[in-house]
Design an enzyme around this catalytic site. Sequence first.
Site, PDB file in Angstrom:
ATOM      1  N   LYS A  63      -0.827  13.563   0.051  1.00  0.00           N
ATOM      2  CA  LYS A  63      -2.183  13.974   0.447  1.00  0.00           C
ATOM      3  C   LYS A  63      -2.275  15.441   0.832  1.00  0.00           C
ATOM      4  O   LYS A  63      -3.271  16.103   0.563  1.00  0.00           O
ATOM      5  CB  LYS A  63      -2.684  13.117   1.604  1.00  0.00           C
ATOM      6  CG  LYS A  63      -1.776  13.193   2.800  1.00  0.00           C
ATOM      7  CD  LYS A  63      -2.014  12.068   3.759  1.00  0.00           C
ATOM      8  CE  LYS A  63      -0.813  11.785   4.580  1.00  0.00           C
ATOM      9  NZ  LYS A  63       0.225  10.998   4.089  1.00  0.00           N
ATOM     10  N   GLU A  81      -3.334   6.864  -5.755  1.00  0.00           N
ATOM     11  CA  GLU A  81      -3.933   5.853  -4.867  1.00  0.00           C
ATOM     12  C   GLU A  81      -3.315   5.863  -3.472  1.00  0.00           C
ATOM     13  O   GLU A  81      -3.994   5.667  -2.462  1.00  0.00           O
ATOM     14  CB  GLU A  81      -3.776   4.466  -5.518  1.00  0.00           C
ATOM     15  CG  GLU A  81      -4.420   3.328  -4.778  1.00  0.00           C
ATOM     16  CD  GLU A  81      -5.932   3.463  -4.655  1.00  0.00           C
ATOM     17  OE1 GLU A  81      -6.626   3.370  -5.670  1.00  0.00           O
ATOM     18  OE2 GLU A  81      -6.423   3.666  -3.529  1.00  0.00           O
ATOM     19  N   ILE A 107      -4.215   0.410   1.034  1.00  0.00           N
ATOM     20  CA  ILE A 107      -5.605  -0.024   0.793  1.00  0.00           C
ATOM     21  C   ILE A 107      -6.110   0.578  -0.515  1.00  0.00           C
ATOM     22  O   ILE A 107      -6.065   1.792  -0.691  1.00  0.00           O
ATOM     23  CB  ILE A 107      -6.539   0.427   1.942  1.00  0.00           C
ATOM     24  CG1 ILE A 107      -6.027  -0.064   3.289  1.00  0.00           C
ATOM     25  CG2 ILE A 107      -7.969  -0.023   1.692  1.00  0.00           C
ATOM     26  CD1 ILE A 107      -6.840   0.441   4.481  1.00  0.00           C
ATOM     27  N   GLY A 163       8.278   3.820  15.317  1.00  0.00           N
ATOM     28  CA  GLY A 163       8.356   4.460  14.000  1.00  0.00           C
ATOM     29  C   GLY A 163       7.007   4.759  13.372  1.00  0.00           C
ATOM     30  O   GLY A 163       6.934   5.129  12.204  1.00  0.00           O
ATOM     31  N   ASP A 197      -3.902  14.888   9.343  1.00  0.00           N
ATOM     32  CA  ASP A 197      -3.599  13.884   8.322  1.00  0.00           C
ATOM     33  C   ASP A 197      -4.895  13.182   7.878  1.00  0.00           C
ATOM     34  O   ASP A 197      -5.171  13.055   6.677  1.00  0.00           O
ATOM     35  CB  ASP A 197      -2.585  12.880   8.897  1.00  0.00           C
ATOM     36  CG  ASP A 197      -2.315  11.724   7.967  1.00  0.00           C
ATOM     37  OD1 ASP A 197      -1.525  11.897   7.025  1.00  0.00           O
ATOM     38  OD2 ASP A 197      -2.904  10.638   8.168  1.00  0.00           O
ATOM     39  N   LYS A 230      -7.080  13.227   4.130  1.00  0.00           N
ATOM     40  CA  LYS A 230      -7.537  12.017   3.423  1.00  0.00           C
ATOM     41  C   LYS A 230      -9.057  12.061   3.228  1.00  0.00           C
ATOM     42  O   LYS A 230      -9.567  11.652   2.179  1.00  0.00           O
ATOM     43  CB  LYS A 230      -7.128  10.774   4.217  1.00  0.00           C
ATOM     44  CG  LYS A 230      -5.605  10.588   4.247  1.00  0.00           C
ATOM     45  CD  LYS A 230      -5.179   9.571   5.289  1.00  0.00           C
ATOM     46  CE  LYS A 230      -3.670   9.393   5.335  1.00  0.00           C
ATOM     47  NZ  LYS A 230      -3.211   8.663   6.510  1.00  0.00           N
TER      48      LYS A 230
END
Length: 432
Positions: free
Chosen positions: A107, A131, A138, A189, A203, A207
Amino acid sequence: METPKKIKVALLGVGTVGTGVYKILTRQREEMVHKIGAELEIVKILVRDRKKERPGIPAELLTDCFADILDDPEIQIVIEVMGGMEPARTYILEAFRHGKHVVSANKDLIANDGKELFEAAQENHRDFLFEAAVAGGIPIIRPLKQCLAGNNLTEVMGIVNGTTNFILTKMTENGMDFGEALKMAQELGYAEADPTADVEGLDAGRKMAIMASIAFHTRITFSDVYTEGITKISADDIRYAKEMGCDIKLLGLAKNTPEGIEVRVHPMLIPSNHALASVRDSFNAVFVHGDAVGDTMFYGRGAGEMPTGSAVVGDVIDIARNIQYGCNGRIGCTCYKEIPVKKMEDTFNSYFLRIQVQNRPGVLANIAAVFGNNQVSIAQIVQKKAVKGRAELVVITDCVCEKNMRDSVMILEGMSIIQEISSIIRVYTEEE
Ligand code: NAP
Ligand code: HSE
């Protein structure tokens, strides 16, 4: 029976996602023959360190030399799951030039250099699918590009970062403060050792840039997205939000308005009975509104080895089917418009403010005057607590222009009666 044809594939990287891809392609090996009429075989895997222990990954497939993949004419599909900007960008461009199709989960790269990558794919008549780059497992890129292609899409809104959603869930349900919840996310994690990209909303911003570009057919890059993270959200904010029947979520919002495209990521109070409020822990969800379909929502795991691997393998299968039918580039870049991007200061929002003030007569009137003089209409004002000459106020505004709110806050911050503006969080309203 005739031996099925083999489609040879290479992985660039075999960390979290690459390992998931390897496992899925291995366990689906026989199924593939039925699904695509050919075998899919991983023949080379690029890594930095060939000596590292990699349980379940055959050492003989590993290489630390990209040319081994590039110069192998039998490799038709390259799966880039190494991450970062360089050398990932150069490797993808080179793969197209050498006649290979590419699947990527990257991304960071796509939100920045998507245009260049699409153009290279098109020039070389290759497929470029990604994707997994948005919301992990998803399905959302394919629905936006294909299933919903008959719509004029006006809104994409979602929880697209699992780490921050996990942290906010722990703060809401277990009364943890931000630091405690972040530590737990790191131990489990979810959050990385350097959690900046997640907790500062970067992040999620990447997206949202990718989804807005596809939904509104206009190239939106990460630099167009307004981002604000969750590091300043406190236990008090969460408690007061709950008293108002709301939860605090890190939301990504993309809207196509008559004045331009809005794309932003920031914390928001949303009613606890809103569908997105029930998205807990590290789960993601994306809500899409189209003029024909109405409201739709996509929910699932936004990260992790197998969910993200699932999205990557779906793309690989799509490309393999194209190879079988001798076609490519059926769904390339869909950015055929140039709609301007709206500045954040021109957007309209309702706001929640938590303000520490001197506790004496006239303070409320002075604060109300500042808001009033700047066209900020107050919907509610409540004094929450008062100790030793200090009071805490919670102010909720009507839906007002961001610029007017910023001007008000600048004036309030310079007033001696204001000790601190502890929080400013936007509030979801139906107009959002
Ligand atoms: P990761 O665990 O850090 O794995 C990266 C892999 O790439 C490692 O095998 C590493 O090799 C290899 N690599 C990195 N730089 C390299 C270089 N310069 N040359 C050769 N090999 C190199 O990363 P990840 O979590 O799998 O993420 C991969 C991509 O998927 C990223 O773009 C990420 O944003 C995206 N993504 C991840 C998730 C997720 O849940 N993790 C979800 C959605 C999307 P070594 O093993 O030798 O170090
Ligand atoms: N770090 C991301 C998250 C997963 O927490 O959702 C990779 O996109």
